[in-house]
Design an enzyme around this catalytic site. Sequence first.
Site, PDB file in Angstrom:
ATOM      1  N   SER A  15       0.848  -1.139   0.171  1.00  0.00           N
ATOM      2  CA  SER A  15      -0.207  -0.096   0.027  1.00  0.00           C
ATOM      3  C   SER A  15       0.974   1.247  -0.037  1.00  0.00           C
ATOM      4  CB  SER A  15      -1.019  -0.067   1.295  1.00  0.00           C
ATOM      5  OG  SER A  15      -0.063   0.063   2.536  1.00  0.00           O
ATOM      6  N   ILE A  18       8.124   1.375  -0.069  1.00  0.00           N
ATOM      7  CA  ILE A  18       8.939   0.315  -0.969  1.00  0.00           C
ATOM      8  C   ILE A  18       8.024  -0.569  -1.803  1.00  0.00           C
ATOM      9  CG2 ILE A  18      10.581  -1.527  -0.847  1.00  0.00           C
ATOM     10  CD1 ILE A  18      12.105  -0.405   1.381  1.00  0.00           C
ATOM     11  N   SER A 146      17.054  -5.723   5.318  1.00  0.00           N
ATOM     12  CA  SER A 146      17.464  -4.363   5.892  1.00  0.00           C
ATOM     13  C   SER A 146      19.132  -4.301   6.034  1.00  0.00           C
ATOM     14  CB  SER A 146      16.795  -4.004   7.233  1.00  0.00           C
ATOM     15  OG  SER A 146      17.285  -2.904   7.704  1.00  0.00           O
ATOM     16  N   TYR A 161      14.137  -5.101  16.340  1.00  0.00           N
ATOM     17  CA  TYR A 161      13.822  -5.258  14.975  1.00  0.00           C
ATOM     18  C   TYR A 161      15.136  -5.502  14.284  1.00  0.00           C
ATOM     19  CZ  TYR A 161      13.537  -3.284  10.200  1.00  0.00           C
ATOM     20  OH  TYR A 161      13.551  -2.896   8.867  1.00  0.00           O
TER      21      TYR A 161
END
Length: 255
Positions: A15, A18, A146, A161
């Site tokens: 949505s 990226i 990442s 994370y």
Amino acid sequence: MERWKGRVALVTGASVGIGAAIARALVQHGMKVVGCARSVDKIEKLAAECQSAGYTGTLIPYKCDLSNEEEILSMFSAIKTLHQGVDVCINNAGLARAEPLLSGKTEGWRNMIDVNVLALSICTREAYQSMKERNIDDGHIININSMSGHRVVPQDAVHFYCASKFAVTALTEGIRQELREAKTHIRATCISPGLVETEFAFRLHNNDPEKAAATYESIRCLKGEDIASAITYVLSAPPHVQIGDIQLRPTEQVS
């Protein structure tokens, strides 16, 4: 990208940011793209934009909460019924919660594991099974990782994370090994960006929009389109070339 025209790609978290940039690029190259997210309003708008721009592919919005396995399985079942199956699976959906290791809330940690690790693994498994049952031997699984999957930044808000993204690094290599054991030519790649200007920091620092904005103002960041370019590069590689990981940062980024 010629050989991918008319083929089906699943892009999770399509949505915004990226995911939206990837979905647009693949539609531009003539692919049928199933873009999923918890809310599909923005994907519907993007689909209309792609259509009016005259892109040769199509974008199909699909509402799916990736923290719910039943919804993921239902989505793959719908893709099978409507579009035969998935040829390219792009696991883009991911999130960070500012929950340090020594004081964070378990709920935030669980949320990161559910989306960043489990949803990615479930989508990969289902995509592979979809390819296998249709004898697709040239499919591709791409995980949006990442730089935080390769080094731990000294910032307690993102330590958990980082752990979830280190898992993505291990999972991608594990997937590659299992695909080789299965004697297939399906490929597995991860893309590891540094700072990309998206809604990511605003969600991480949702109580401090000024801090989030400052994240992107300090240097010239990557854009979603830069990651989409990396995706088209990976998909365009000749069948005998297995790209394992692309690490890309803004030129000005230090860490």
